[in-house]
Design a protein around this motif. Structure first.
Motif, PDB file in Angstrom:
ATOM      1  N   LEU A  25       0.827  -1.206   0.000  1.00 27.28           N
ATOM      2  CA  LEU A  25       0.000   0.000   0.000  1.00 27.28           C
ATOM      3  C   LEU A  25       0.861   1.256   0.000  1.00 27.28           C
ATOM      4  CD1 LEU A  25      -2.775  -1.045   2.561  1.00 27.28           C
ATOM      5  CD2 LEU A  25      -2.975  -0.914   0.073  1.00 27.28           C
ATOM      6  N   ASP A  26       1.928   1.236   0.793  1.00 23.83           N
ATOM      7  CA  ASP A  26       2.817   2.405   0.874  1.00 23.83           C
ATOM      8  C   ASP A  26       3.475   2.709  -0.470  1.00 23.83           C
ATOM      9  OD1 ASP A  26       2.347   3.031   3.483  1.00 23.83           O
ATOM     10  OD2 ASP A  26       4.160   2.109   4.279  1.00 23.83           O
ATOM     11  N   LYS A  27       4.059   1.691  -1.075  1.00 23.77           N
ATOM     12  CA  LYS A  27       4.901   1.911  -2.245  1.00 23.77           C
ATOM     13  C   LYS A  27       4.129   2.049  -3.548  1.00 23.77           C
ATOM     14  CE  LYS A  27       8.413   2.031   0.318  1.00 23.77           C
ATOM     15  NZ  LYS A  27       9.008   3.362   0.606  1.00 23.77           N
ATOM     16  N   THR A  28       2.870   1.707  -3.546  1.00 22.96           N
ATOM     17  CA  THR A  28       2.049   1.906  -4.753  1.00 22.96           C
ATOM     18  C   THR A  28       1.193   3.160  -4.658  1.00 22.96           C
ATOM     19  OG1 THR A  28       0.327   0.444  -3.843  1.00 22.96           O
ATOM     20  CG2 THR A  28       1.977  -0.563  -5.304  1.00 22.96           C
ATOM     21  N   ALA A  29       1.238   3.829  -3.493  1.00 27.77           N
ATOM     22  CA  ALA A  29       0.423   5.037  -3.311  1.00 27.77           C
ATOM     23  C   ALA A  29       0.887   6.172  -4.227  1.00 27.77           C
ATOM     24  CB  ALA A  29       0.469   5.486  -1.850  1.00 27.77           C
ATOM     25  N   GLU A  30       2.201   6.268  -4.439  1.00 29.25           N
ATOM     26  CA  GLU A  30       2.724   7.333  -5.295  1.00 29.25           C
ATOM     27  C   GLU A  30       2.203   7.177  -6.720  1.00 29.25           C
ATOM     28  OE1 GLU A  30       4.455   9.935  -4.493  1.00 29.25           O
ATOM     29  OE2 GLU A  30       4.674   9.419  -2.371  1.00 29.25           O
ATOM     30  N   GLY A  31       2.096   5.942  -7.177  1.00 29.75           N
ATOM     31  CA  GLY A  31       1.633   5.687  -8.535  1.00 29.75           C
ATOM     32  C   GLY A  31       0.206   6.146  -8.772  1.00 29.75           C
ATOM     33  N   ILE A  32      -0.673   5.890  -7.816  1.00 29.35           N
ATOM     34  CA  ILE A  32      -2.065   6.320  -8.010  1.00 29.35           C
ATOM     35  C   ILE A  32      -2.170   7.842  -7.879  1.00 29.35           C
ATOM     36  CG2 ILE A  32      -2.957   4.119  -7.178  1.00 29.35           C
ATOM     37  CD1 ILE A  32      -3.724   5.502  -4.576  1.00 29.35           C
ATOM     38  N   GLY A  33      -1.215   8.435  -7.138  1.00 31.43           N
ATOM     39  CA  GLY A  33      -1.200   9.892  -7.041  1.00 31.43           C
ATOM     40  C   GLY A  33      -0.906  10.535  -8.375  1.00 31.43           C
TER      41      GLY A  33
END
Length: 369
Positions: A305-313
């Motif tokens: 969840l932490d490391k894929t959050a930037e991508g959806i941002g």
């Protein structure tokens, strides 16, 4: 007996599964209320895991979370709520970085010194709460929260250039100086980056945690004291000593949580070093039910969840969705575990009633014969 084990396994998995389902549903509701797609962010998250650089980031973060969650779990198994893991982790990694930058030793000895310092500092900081609890009856919840605040202020003071800190030329950041290469822990180089070498140590410590708590006399005494302090004392266990020992071990494990990044990437402590790891670890330990395998999967989920959050941002969705989901998981896991526990009790009562009824019928048949 086999049937009982099967029921226990199902009930053990039901709690985390229910918590995750509820958390995802509530997160979707939040997205709907924000006029956003309730499905697209999850698809984007899953798509990112195909990239090797994201995989490396997730694995590295999993190791950090795993160590911090094991520290929390050790306290939980003792019926202690060590909220101070974050302060213990940050203070330990900073002082370990200071010592590591101040000396130059042959590779293995240099790394060993840094690790020992981190464990000693973490154990000392947690031990303060342990001493207060065993000698003055102070709740570890209160003392560790206060020690977190003290640790934050202490770090801010120690990292000043006038004390132990260093200000790199042309930068406003404050660091503890760079550790010599002899103090770097070698990692596994892949196309997408390097997996911290200490990450594998973290996973190995999960095996140690399982063995010590589940297969040794010490682990039995620790779990027995956590279940009933008075009963443990009656059987000859020094409950106060076990409380203090559990806090020391928990703090030492918390001290190791910063080692993967310190020894594998930054080689220094700075103001940009991650914070809040200890608080995230509480939710991970709860979701993993203090089981080393459960904690591993929970750490992997939170790291994902932490490391894929930037991508959806980057796609226009709020990257805070990951934090929302983590918070909802923590809330949902507490509620779901209680629901599963109550169902389990009712199920046990029903089974006992059925067995008694069956025995009564059998006795009646024997008497009639």
């Amino acid at each position: 007996m086999k049937k009982f084990d099967k029921d226990r396994l199902i009930l053990g998995l039901a709690g985390p599964a229910l918590a995750l389902v509820v958390a995802f549903l509530l997160s979707s509701v939040v997205l709907l209320l924000s006029d956003l797609s309730p499905v697209e962010p999850y698809r984007l998250m899953v798509e990112q895991i195909e990239f090797t650089d994201v995989q490396v980031l997730v694995i590295n973060q999993t190791g950090i979370y795993y160590l911090a969650a094991l520290a929390v779990a050790i306290g939980f198994r003792m019926n202690l709520f060590n909220i101070g893991v974050d302060g213990q982790y940050r203070l330990a990694v900073m002082l370990a970085a200071v010592v590591g930058a101040a000396v130059e030793l042959p590779g293995p000895l240099h790394i060993l010194l840094i690790v020992v310092v981190a464990m000693a500092v973490g154990a000392f900081w947690a031990g303060i709460a342990g001493v207060l609890k065993t000698t003055r009856g102070v709740s570890e919840v209160v003392s560790t929260i206060m020690l977190n605040a003290i640790a934050t202020s202490l770090i801010a003071w120690m990292i000043l250039p006038a004390n132990l800190g260093v200000r790199p030329e042309g930068s406003n950041d404050l660091t503890t100086g760079e550790i010599a290469e002899s103090g770097w822990f070698p990692g596994l180089a892949l196309d997408g980056g390097t997996i911290y070498g200490f990450t594998f140590v973290a996973f190995a410590l999960g095996i140690v945690y399982w063995f010590v708590l589940g297969r040794t006399r010490f682990g039995f005494d620790l779990r027995a004291t956590g279940a009933s302090e008075s009963a443990a004392q009656a059987s000859g266990v020094d409950a106060k000593k076990m409380v203090l020992t559990a806090m020391l071990i928990s703090g030492a494990m918390a001290g190791l949580a910063g080692m993967p990044m310190l020894l594998g990437q930054t080689h220094t402590y700075s103001l940009s070093f991650p914070v809040g790891v200890g608080f995230t670890a509480i939710g991970i330990a709860l979701l993993g039910r203090n089981n080393p395998i459960g904690i591993l999967f929970a750490s992997l989920l939170f790291a994902f969840l932490d490391k894929t959050a930037e991508g959806i941002g980057l796609e226009g969705y709020p990257k805070e969705l990951a934090l929302i989901m983590q918070g909802l998981i923590v809330i949902a896991v507490v509620v779901s575990y209680e629901l599963v526990r109550q169902y389990g009790l009712r199920r046990q009562q029903q089974k006992v009633g059925e067995e008694l009824a069956a025995q009564a019928r059998k006795n009646k048949e024997v008497a009639a014969a």
